[in-house]
Structures are given as structure tokens and as C-alpha cells.
Design a protein around this motif. Sequence first.
Motif, short mmCIF file in Angstrom:
data_model
loop_
_atom_site.label_atom_id
_atom_site.label_comp_id
_atom_site.label_asym_id
_atom_site.label_seq_id
_atom_site.Cartn_x
_atom_site.Cartn_y
_atom_site.Cartn_z
N UNK A 182 0.85 -1.16 -0.20
CA UNK A 182 0.09 -0.03 -0.13
C UNK A 182 0.98 1.45 -0.15
N UNK A 183 1.87 1.41 0.74
CA UNK A 183 2.61 2.43 0.81
C UNK A 183 3.70 2.73 -0.35
N UNK A 184 4.04 1.49 -0.97
CA UNK A 184 4.58 1.40 -2.11
C UNK A 184 3.89 2.28 -3.26
N UNK A 185 2.57 1.74 -3.51
CA UNK A 185 1.86 2.55 -4.57
C UNK A 185 1.63 3.99 -4.32
N UNK A 186 1.44 4.26 -3.12
CA UNK A 186 1.50 5.83 -2.79
C UNK A 186 2.91 6.42 -3.32
N UNK A 187 3.83 5.78 -3.04
CA UNK A 187 5.24 6.21 -3.40
C UNK A 187 5.46 6.43 -4.93
N UNK A 188 4.85 5.44 -5.52
CA UNK A 188 5.00 5.40 -6.85
C UNK A 188 4.24 6.58 -7.40
N UNK A 189 2.98 6.81 -6.96
CA UNK A 189 2.24 8.07 -7.39
C UNK A 189 2.98 9.29 -7.17
N UNK A 190 3.70 9.59 -5.90
CA UNK A 190 4.41 10.58 -5.58
C UNK A 190 5.48 10.77 -6.34
N UNK A 191 6.21 9.61 -6.69
CA UNK A 191 7.53 9.88 -7.47
C UNK A 191 7.27 10.35 -8.87
N UNK A 192 6.12 9.76 -9.42
CA UNK A 192 5.73 10.27 -10.86
C UNK A 192 5.40 11.87 -10.95
N UNK A 193 5.11 12.29 -9.83
CA UNK A 193 4.75 13.79 -9.62
C UNK A 193 6.03 14.75 -9.57
N UNK A 194 7.08 14.13 -9.58
CA UNK A 194 8.21 14.98 -9.37
C UNK A 194 8.74 15.24 -10.69
N UNK A 195 9.05 16.71 -11.16
CA UNK A 195 9.62 16.98 -12.57
C UNK A 195 10.84 16.27 -13.08
N UNK A 196 10.95 15.91 -14.01
CA UNK A 196 12.09 15.24 -14.68
C UNK A 196 13.16 16.42 -14.84
N UNK A 197 12.58 17.60 -15.11
CA UNK A 197 13.42 18.48 -15.44
C UNK A 197 14.49 19.12 -14.20
N UNK A 198 14.13 18.70 -13.02
CA UNK A 198 14.77 18.75 -11.85
C UNK A 198 16.13 17.86 -12.00
N UNK A 199 15.74 16.67 -12.13
CA UNK A 199 16.76 15.53 -12.38
C UNK A 199 18.00 16.05 -13.57
N UNK A 200 17.22 16.52 -14.60
CA UNK A 200 18.11 16.80 -15.91
C UNK A 200 19.14 17.97 -15.34
N UNK A 201 18.39 18.92 -14.60
CA UNK A 201 19.32 20.03 -14.28
C UNK A 201 20.51 19.79 -13.19
N UNK A 202 20.18 18.73 -12.26
CA UNK A 202 21.04 18.19 -11.54
C UNK A 202 22.27 17.31 -12.21
N UNK A 203 21.93 16.67 -13.45
CA UNK A 203 22.81 15.93 -14.14
C UNK A 203 23.73 17.00 -14.71
N UNK A 204 23.21 17.73 -15.34
CA UNK A 204 23.98 19.00 -15.74
C UNK A 204 24.93 19.61 -14.84
#
Length: 304
Positions: A182-204
Amino acid sequence: MLQKKSGEKKSFAQIMNSDSVSGYIFILPFVIGFLVFTVFPMLASLVLSFTDYDMLSAPVFVGLKNYKQMFTQDPLIYKTLFNTFYFTVTSVPLKLAFALMVAMLLVNTNKITSIYRAMFYLPSMVGGSVAIAVLWRRMFAGDGLVNALLGAVGLPDDVYWLGNENTAIWTLIILAVWQFGSPMLIFVAGLKQIPSSLYEAATVDGAGPVRKFFKITLPMLSPTIFFNLIMQMIGALTAFTQCFIITNGKPLDSTLFYAVYLYRQSLTYSNMGYGSAMAWLMVVIIGTLTAIVFKTSDKWVYEG
């Protein structure tokens, strides 16, 4: 066409056809059910907590006697509270950590991801059942599957998991962690809401996976962690089936949870007044802990 006067009353049909009335009609079954099956029993238990009631005769008002008995004459109260808190502070962080780890593995969608999610969620659906509790008790028996697996890899296979004070409660903790779906599915939903642009900027900027996790994932996921923490904490504090079926509080009350002891006092010993007082003590404890988590949330929950 003449306009209707503003003060003219609406007909009954017009009132019934309005959106607000329709909404009230649709929520009426829930409101009735909430009042009858939640509010009224809670108020009744509050009244009974000030009485001596054995369910066979009329309640007798005794004032604060039940509450005084809890704190001054019943050492098992403190024992069960300790067991319950130990179970909570151990199982909840482990469950949330494991759920988050699996959620991060399953956040990327492909053809078989939904199948894996369903498989991992299945323990949460059946883990609280009596059948699973009986199976779990058999697995950790002296001649059960766990000892058989230990013997197969050359480890001691004569561990009596359910008869040892140090290991019995861990069989319940492992079962609780196994129900991470149950908490896993909620975490999956939360992870999908994180903008990918943040990870891209961090990679740069040259950030690695560990830094991304602590600087982006955890802060952005903190509202979801907050929700899961509250729900899992309440569930752990009120855990019943695992203890009642697998160990029944044995050995030497080392796994006796508060909810099971409340059940014994209320139904086994027919001491419903004392059991109602115990229930309200747990209500106060849960309310206090929840308030503390809410009060401290502004220091670690990111709202941006």
C-alpha cells in the motif's frame, strides 16, 4: 416575458432539482453510516469508560476508577504499551524504507511493470488475514519452512522463533514489513509527480544518484512520506490480527499488543467498562503522536 420577483419562493420540484440538494442526498447514506457506526459507538464507549459494565447487567457509574486502575494497578498496561511502541518504531520505518526502494524500481512504466506492482501489492491485501497469520505461524515453527531453509544453507535449524522473547516479536515485525504494497503504490504516485527537469538540471550540474536522491527525491516526496508515516503509524499502534493469531502475546507477554489486551479485557474477561477506558487511552495516544508529527512537519515536509 415578465421577470419573476426576486422574493418569489421556489417550488418543491425546483428545490429538489438543485445541485446542492442532490449532493446532500448522495452523501446521506455515508453520513448516516458514519453517525451510526462511528460517532455513536465512540460516544457510547466514552460513557462506558466511566462505568463498571460486564455486558450482562446494567452499567454502574464508577467515575475515574477504570482510569486510576490502568495507571496504578495494572502493570500489563505498561508492558503492552512498550510492546506496541517497539513494534511501531521498528516496523514502520522499515516498511516505509522498503516500500520506497521498491517504488523507485517500479516508477518507470513498461509492459510488465503493472504486473509487478500488482504482485507487490498482493501482500497488503492478504497479509492482514487470519489465513496468512496461520501460515506465518507455521513458517516460523520449530519444524517450519524458515528453519528448513536455514538448515539447507548450513545454519542452525533449531531456532524456536515463537518461543524466544527476543525473536518472537520480530516474526510480527517481518510480517508487517512484508505488507509494504500500500505505501509502495502511494510512493509510486508521488515519484511520478516529481518533474524530470529537476533531475536533468542536477545531471548537468554533475550531481550523482545519491545526491539526487537526498536533494531532489526526498524533499519533493516529503508530503507523500508524511501521509504514509501517519497512516502506517496508526495501523501499527492498533495492530491486532498478527499478535492474536501468531503468538497470542506469548512468550511471557513479550508480544502482547495493546489492542489484544484491550480485546481480552473487554470480551474475554467481560470487563467492557475497563476496555472502553483502554480504548480512549489509545485514542489520546494516537491523537497526541499525530499532533506531534503535524507540528514538526514544517521542519521536514517540503510544500513548494
